[in-house]
Scaffold this motif. Structure first.
Motif, PDB file in Angstrom:
ATOM      1  N   TRP A   1       0.825  -1.210   0.000  1.00 42.36           N
ATOM      2  CA  TRP A   1       0.000   0.000   0.000  1.00 42.36           C
ATOM      3  C   TRP A   1       0.859   1.259   0.000  1.00 42.36           C
ATOM      4  O   TRP A   1       0.516   2.263  -0.641  1.00 42.36           O
ATOM      5  CB  TRP A   1      -0.959   0.014   1.196  1.00 42.36           C
ATOM      6  CG  TRP A   1      -2.164  -0.846   0.983  1.00 42.36           C
ATOM      7  CD1 TRP A   1      -2.496  -1.986   1.642  1.00 42.36           C
ATOM      8  CD2 TRP A   1      -3.208  -0.632   0.021  1.00 42.36           C
ATOM      9  NE1 TRP A   1      -3.669  -2.510   1.165  1.00 42.36           N
ATOM     10  CE2 TRP A   1      -4.136  -1.693   0.178  1.00 42.36           C
ATOM     11  CE3 TRP A   1      -3.455   0.346  -0.937  1.00 42.36           C
ATOM     12  CZ2 TRP A   1      -5.281  -1.792  -0.607  1.00 42.36           C
ATOM     13  CZ3 TRP A   1      -4.591   0.241  -1.719  1.00 42.36           C
ATOM     14  CH2 TRP A   1      -5.493  -0.818  -1.558  1.00 42.36           C
ATOM     15  N   ASN A   2       1.982   1.205   0.682  1.00 46.12           N
ATOM     16  CA  ASN A   2       2.907   2.335   0.678  1.00 46.12           C
ATOM     17  C   ASN A   2       3.419   2.598  -0.733  1.00 46.12           C
ATOM     18  O   ASN A   2       3.490   3.753  -1.181  1.00 46.12           O
ATOM     19  CB  ASN A   2       4.084   2.049   1.628  1.00 46.12           C
ATOM     20  CG  ASN A   2       5.121   3.147   1.627  1.00 46.12           C
ATOM     21  OD1 ASN A   2       6.180   3.028   1.009  1.00 46.12           O
ATOM     22  ND2 ASN A   2       4.835   4.227   2.327  1.00 46.12           N
ATOM     23  N   THR A   3       3.736   1.538  -1.457  1.00 44.47           N
ATOM     24  CA  THR A   3       4.191   1.651  -2.848  1.00 44.47           C
ATOM     25  C   THR A   3       3.086   2.238  -3.729  1.00 44.47           C
ATOM     26  O   THR A   3       3.339   3.100  -4.573  1.00 44.47           O
ATOM     27  CB  THR A   3       4.605   0.273  -3.399  1.00 44.47           C
ATOM     28  OG1 THR A   3       5.649  -0.271  -2.585  1.00 44.47           O
ATOM     29  CG2 THR A   3       5.094   0.376  -4.839  1.00 44.47           C
ATOM     30  N   ILE A   4       1.867   1.758  -3.526  1.00 48.02           N
ATOM     31  CA  ILE A   4       0.718   2.259  -4.295  1.00 48.02           C
ATOM     32  C   ILE A   4       0.505   3.748  -4.049  1.00 48.02           C
ATOM     33  O   ILE A   4       0.286   4.526  -4.989  1.00 48.02           O
ATOM     34  CB  ILE A   4      -0.552   1.461  -3.935  1.00 48.02           C
ATOM     35  CG1 ILE A   4      -0.444   0.023  -4.465  1.00 48.02           C
ATOM     36  CG2 ILE A   4      -1.815   2.140  -4.495  1.00 48.02           C
ATOM     37  CD1 ILE A   4      -1.496  -0.923  -3.932  1.00 48.02           C
ATOM     38  N   TYR A   5       0.583   4.169  -2.779  1.00 52.01           N
ATOM     39  CA  TYR A   5       0.381   5.586  -2.440  1.00 52.01           C
ATOM     40  C   TYR A   5       1.468   6.463  -3.048  1.00 52.01           C
ATOM     41  O   TYR A   5       1.188   7.564  -3.530  1.00 52.01           O
ATOM     42  CB  TYR A   5       0.349   5.766  -0.928  1.00 52.01           C
ATOM     43  CG  TYR A   5      -0.818   5.103  -0.240  1.00 52.01           C
ATOM     44  CD1 TYR A   5      -2.055   5.004  -0.875  1.00 52.01           C
ATOM     45  CD2 TYR A   5      -0.691   4.564   1.044  1.00 52.01           C
ATOM     46  CE1 TYR A   5      -3.127   4.378  -0.254  1.00 52.01           C
ATOM     47  CE2 TYR A   5      -1.761   3.944   1.675  1.00 52.01           C
ATOM     48  CZ  TYR A   5      -2.975   3.856   1.020  1.00 52.01           C
ATOM     49  OH  TYR A   5      -4.039   3.252   1.638  1.00 52.01           O
ATOM     50  N   ILE A   6       2.697   5.979  -3.030  1.00 57.10           N
ATOM     51  CA  ILE A   6       3.803   6.742  -3.629  1.00 57.10           C
ATOM     52  C   ILE A   6       3.564   6.923  -5.124  1.00 57.10           C
ATOM     53  O   ILE A   6       3.696   8.024  -5.666  1.00 57.10           O
ATOM     54  CB  ILE A   6       5.147   6.030  -3.387  1.00 57.10           C
ATOM     55  CG1 ILE A   6       5.541   6.118  -1.904  1.00 57.10           C
ATOM     56  CG2 ILE A   6       6.259   6.630  -4.260  1.00 57.10           C
ATOM     57  CD1 ILE A   6       6.757   5.289  -1.541  1.00 57.10           C
TER      58      ILE A   6
ATOM     59  N   THR B   1       8.825   5.489  -9.019  1.00 59.51           N
ATOM     60  CA  THR B   1       8.434   4.632  -7.893  1.00 59.51           C
ATOM     61  C   THR B   1       9.351   3.420  -7.783  1.00 59.51           C
ATOM     62  O   THR B   1       9.792   3.055  -6.681  1.00 59.51           O
ATOM     63  CB  THR B   1       6.972   4.163  -8.045  1.00 59.51           C
ATOM     64  OG1 THR B   1       6.116   5.297  -8.146  1.00 59.51           O
ATOM     65  CG2 THR B   1       6.545   3.320  -6.860  1.00 59.51           C
ATOM     66  N   LEU B   2       9.639   2.791  -8.916  1.00 59.93           N
ATOM     67  CA  LEU B   2      10.543   1.646  -8.909  1.00 59.93           C
ATOM     68  C   LEU B   2      11.928   2.042  -8.410  1.00 59.93           C
ATOM     69  O   LEU B   2      12.578   1.290  -7.665  1.00 59.93           O
ATOM     70  CB  LEU B   2      10.636   1.044 -10.315  1.00 59.93           C
ATOM     71  CG  LEU B   2       9.391   0.306 -10.827  1.00 59.93           C
ATOM     72  CD1 LEU B   2       9.562  -0.070 -12.292  1.00 59.93           C
ATOM     73  CD2 LEU B   2       9.100  -0.931  -9.984  1.00 59.93           C
ATOM     74  N   LYS B   3      12.381   3.223  -8.818  1.00 60.55           N
ATOM     75  CA  LYS B   3      13.679   3.725  -8.376  1.00 60.55           C
ATOM     76  C   LYS B   3      13.687   3.929  -6.860  1.00 60.55           C
ATOM     77  O   LYS B   3      14.637   3.536  -6.173  1.00 60.55           O
ATOM     78  CB  LYS B   3      13.982   5.054  -9.084  1.00 60.55           C
ATOM     79  CG  LYS B   3      15.377   5.601  -8.817  1.00 60.55           C
ATOM     80  CD  LYS B   3      16.433   4.753  -9.461  1.00 60.55           C
ATOM     81  CE  LYS B   3      17.824   5.380  -9.287  1.00 60.55           C
ATOM     82  NZ  LYS B   3      18.891   4.528  -9.861  1.00 60.55           N
TER      83      LYS B   3
END
Length: 284
Positions: A12-17, A57-59
């Motif tokens: 979820w943190n990744t999604i929000y970013i 985001t991947l970075k």
């Protein structure tokens, strides 16, 4: 249990970013489209915002862009990703013609269309030949051109976003959530340029969420982002470039036509429900 909760929180943190970056970058192009001019440059830039957000985001997360599903996948899914949006687009306009919400274009209208496409210089062409050649050219060359911009969206939405959502949501949840986000991402354009904003927003959300079910299905089945790229490009070309040119608008029925029209919402909804049921049956 603790590890599972930790993984979900990280997802979820990744999604929000990702979504935060999409909003920030897209707002620049939304501003340009609304306040300057809706040119292809700004629209093309907007469509590449999800891809840029994915790369950033991947970075941030220390992951490689090579981790996305770049493989071409099974040709069957590529063919179907061309066929399905072409079919639902054609069925939409056939129903529009049958029910009298719009009329099939006259020879004069098709001739004018041929002039815009540069086909009139060929003296032997009649309106029927112009229509056939136009459909072939737009259905191939224009689809390839459109894919250059839909690729930007699909790297983000189907190449990255739905795979993150899949870690925490079911197929139904992924399709609905990603569809709502995808539709909401477009809302400044509809609010600013729409004529009947409430109706157009409603039909647009139905269309986009329905398409989300279909595109999520083909993305997960093919394990590739390319079917979504082609599907998106074909849908745009048929519903924006080909079928409206073959249709004469009837006064008072404009709200039934086009990509924000009621008939297109009804048709895509039927297709979306079919692929939702198909995905559930296949336990996708």
């Amino acid at each position: 249990m603790h590890e599972n909760l930790k993984e979900r929180k990280e997802t979820w943190n990744t999604i929000y970013i990702f979504l935060a970056i999409v909003i920030i970058i897209s707002s620049l192009f939304h501003y340009a489209i609304v306040n300057l001019y809706p040119s292809r440059i700004y629209i093309g830039g907007l469509m590449w915002c999800p891809a840029i957000a994915t790369i950033i985001t991947l970075k941030i997360k220390g992951r490689s862009i090579a981790s996305l599903n770049w493989n071409w996948g099974n040709w069957r899914y590529i063919r179907l990703s061309y066929l399905i949006p072409a079919v639902y687009g054609i069925l939409t306009y056939v129903l529009i013609w049958i029910f009298g919400f719009g009329g099939l274009a006259s020879q004069e209208v098709i001739t004018d269309w041929g002039k815009e496409l540069g086909l009139i210089g060929i003296s032997t062409l009649n309106p029927t030949s112009i229509a056939i050649i136009a459909i072939i050219l737009l259905g191939t060359i224009e689809v390839i051109r459109a894919a250059a911009t839909t690729l930007g969206e699909e790297i983000g939405w189907r190449g990255f976003f739905i795979y993150e959502l899949r870690k925490v949501l079911s197929f139904t949840g992924v399709s609905i959530f990603s569809g709502i986000i995808w539709a909401t991402w477009h809302w400044p354009l509809i609010v600013y340029y729409g004529e009947n904003v409430i109706l157009e927003l409603t039909t647009f959300y139905v269309v986009i969420v329905s398409m989300s079910f279909i595109m999520t299905y083909y993305t997960f089945k093919s394990k590739s982002l390319w079917p979504a790229v082609i599907f998106h490009a074909v849908s745009n070309v048929y519903i924006q470039k080909i079928l409206p040119e073959l249709t004469i608008k009837n006064e008072g029925t404009e709200h039934w036509l086009g990509e924000n029209g009621i008939m297109f919402a009804i048709m895509t909804c039927f297709f979306g429900i079919y692929f939702w049921r198909k995905a559930i049956k296949e336990k996708l």
